[in-house]
Scaffold this active site. Sequence first.
Site, PDB file in Angstrom:
ATOM      1  N   LYS A  11       3.754  23.681 -40.586  1.00 23.53           N
ATOM      2  CA  LYS A  11       3.152  24.928 -41.831  1.00 23.53           C
ATOM      3  C   LYS A  11       4.349  25.313 -42.667  1.00 23.53           C
ATOM      4  O   LYS A  11       5.549  25.103 -42.368  1.00 23.53           O
ATOM      5  CB  LYS A  11       2.550  26.043 -40.918  1.00 23.53           C
ATOM      6  CG  LYS A  11       1.364  25.575 -40.352  1.00 23.53           C
ATOM      7  CD  LYS A  11       0.774  26.951 -39.555  1.00 23.53           C
ATOM      8  CE  LYS A  11      -0.731  26.413 -38.994  1.00 23.53           C
ATOM      9  NZ  LYS A  11      -1.279  27.746 -38.648  1.00 23.53           N
ATOM     10  N   PHE A  59     -10.028  35.921 -41.254  1.00 24.46           N
ATOM     11  CA  PHE A  59      -8.775  35.614 -41.564  1.00 24.46           C
ATOM     12  C   PHE A  59      -8.603  34.629 -42.477  1.00 24.46           C
ATOM     13  O   PHE A  59      -7.577  34.048 -42.846  1.00 24.46           O
ATOM     14  CB  PHE A  59      -8.036  35.093 -40.313  1.00 24.46           C
ATOM     15  CG  PHE A  59      -8.869  34.180 -39.492  1.00 24.46           C
ATOM     16  CD1 PHE A  59      -8.629  32.604 -39.903  1.00 24.46           C
ATOM     17  CD2 PHE A  59      -9.757  34.382 -38.534  1.00 24.46           C
ATOM     18  CE1 PHE A  59      -9.408  31.939 -39.328  1.00 24.46           C
ATOM     19  CE2 PHE A  59     -10.651  33.403 -37.884  1.00 24.46           C
ATOM     20  CZ  PHE A  59     -10.256  32.116 -38.197  1.00 24.46           C
ATOM     21  N   ARG A  87      -1.108  20.238 -27.916  1.00 18.21           N
ATOM     22  CA  ARG A  87      -1.126  21.601 -27.650  1.00 18.21           C
ATOM     23  C   ARG A  87      -0.498  22.388 -26.922  1.00 18.21           C
ATOM     24  O   ARG A  87      -0.163  23.390 -27.013  1.00 18.21           O
ATOM     25  CB  ARG A  87      -2.952  21.654 -27.458  1.00 18.21           C
ATOM     26  CG  ARG A  87      -3.821  21.165 -28.551  1.00 18.21           C
ATOM     27  CD  ARG A  87      -5.140  21.346 -28.219  1.00 18.21           C
ATOM     28  NE  ARG A  87      -5.591  22.890 -28.515  1.00 18.21           N
ATOM     29  CZ  ARG A  87      -5.344  23.426 -29.557  1.00 18.21           C
ATOM     30  NH1 ARG A  87      -5.164  23.188 -30.569  1.00 18.21           N
ATOM     31  NH2 ARG A  87      -5.677  24.927 -29.548  1.00 18.21           N
ATOM     32  N   THR A  93      -1.846  30.228 -29.817  1.00 14.54           N
ATOM     33  CA  THR A  93      -2.014  30.321 -31.176  1.00 14.54           C
ATOM     34  C   THR A  93      -1.235  31.577 -31.554  1.00 14.54           C
ATOM     35  O   THR A  93      -0.472  31.378 -32.683  1.00 14.54           O
ATOM     36  CB  THR A  93      -3.374  30.542 -31.515  1.00 14.54           C
ATOM     37  OG1 THR A  93      -3.935  29.130 -30.959  1.00 14.54           O
ATOM     38  CG2 THR A  93      -3.590  30.878 -33.026  1.00 14.54           C
ATOM     39  N   ARG A 104       5.751  27.508 -31.085  1.00 17.56           N
ATOM     40  CA  ARG A 104       5.372  28.578 -31.531  1.00 17.56           C
ATOM     41  C   ARG A 104       6.309  29.886 -31.208  1.00 17.56           C
ATOM     42  O   ARG A 104       6.526  30.485 -31.712  1.00 17.56           O
ATOM     43  CB  ARG A 104       3.935  28.888 -31.377  1.00 17.56           C
ATOM     44  CG  ARG A 104       3.085  27.961 -32.289  1.00 17.56           C
ATOM     45  CD  ARG A 104       1.733  28.326 -32.065  1.00 17.56           C
ATOM     46  NE  ARG A 104       0.718  27.615 -32.968  1.00 17.56           N
ATOM     47  CZ  ARG A 104      -0.493  26.936 -32.764  1.00 17.56           C
ATOM     48  NH1 ARG A 104      -0.910  27.212 -31.719  1.00 17.56           N
ATOM     49  NH2 ARG A 104      -1.207  26.356 -33.481  1.00 17.56           N
ATOM     50  N   ASN A 114       2.555  30.696 -37.879  1.00 16.73           N
ATOM     51  CA  ASN A 114       2.880  30.314 -36.339  1.00 16.73           C
ATOM     52  C   ASN A 114       3.378  28.879 -36.351  1.00 16.73           C
ATOM     53  O   ASN A 114       3.219  28.284 -35.317  1.00 16.73           O
ATOM     54  CB  ASN A 114       1.518  30.466 -35.627  1.00 16.73           C
ATOM     55  CG  ASN A 114       0.513  29.551 -36.014  1.00 16.73           C
ATOM     56  OD1 ASN A 114       0.458  28.865 -36.701  1.00 16.73           O
ATOM     57  ND2 ASN A 114      -0.646  29.860 -34.988  1.00 16.73           N
ATOM     58  N   HIS A 117       0.149  23.398 -36.637  1.00 19.66           N
ATOM     59  CA  HIS A 117      -1.254  23.096 -36.237  1.00 19.66           C
ATOM     60  C   HIS A 117      -1.537  21.934 -35.563  1.00 19.66           C
ATOM     61  O   HIS A 117      -0.779  21.072 -35.782  1.00 19.66           O
ATOM     62  CB  HIS A 117      -2.049  23.359 -37.429  1.00 19.66           C
ATOM     63  CG  HIS A 117      -3.426  22.528 -37.370  1.00 19.66           C
ATOM     64  ND1 HIS A 117      -4.753  23.462 -37.085  1.00 19.66           N
ATOM     65  CD2 HIS A 117      -3.909  21.180 -37.579  1.00 19.66           C
ATOM     66  CE1 HIS A 117      -5.693  22.484 -36.951  1.00 19.66           C
ATOM     67  NE2 HIS A 117      -5.124  21.219 -37.277  1.00 19.66           N
TER      68      HIS A 117
END
Length: 142
Positions: A11, A59, A87, A93, A104, A114, A117
């Site tokens: 991100k 959000f 994951r 998350t 994260r 965070n 993704h």
Amino acid sequence: MALERTFSIIKPNAVANNNIGAIYARFESAGFKIIAAKMLHLTKEQAEGFYAEHKGRPFFDGLVEFMTSGPIMVQVLEGENAVQRHRDIMGATNPDNALAGTLRADFADSFTANAVHGSDAVESAQREIAYFFAADEIFPRS
């Protein structure tokens, strides 16, 4: 175990913080092969399309604004049980709940920012990969 592909985004905050190399090193040391990658700056339309399932949620607008705030890295990872393993490496998350040593926990700035993704299922991985990559942009390696 099944060889799978998953979709991953680094991100804008993690790109801005120069964490691309560190995150890629984690992917590779976990046994993933990066079989497609590119840097993009999402338009509002691209971000809204990608996150369409969240439209109408409180959000959504903030997520779209954040995801269009700077460049991102998109990549396809290949490996055994790739979706779940990716994951696990990402962590929760909410970075406040992420285990130490996860992406994260180490690279997130906030709940929205965070750092990464990842697809949540094989089916969503296929859809997300196709959203960003043509078949001739993916290069399986043995």
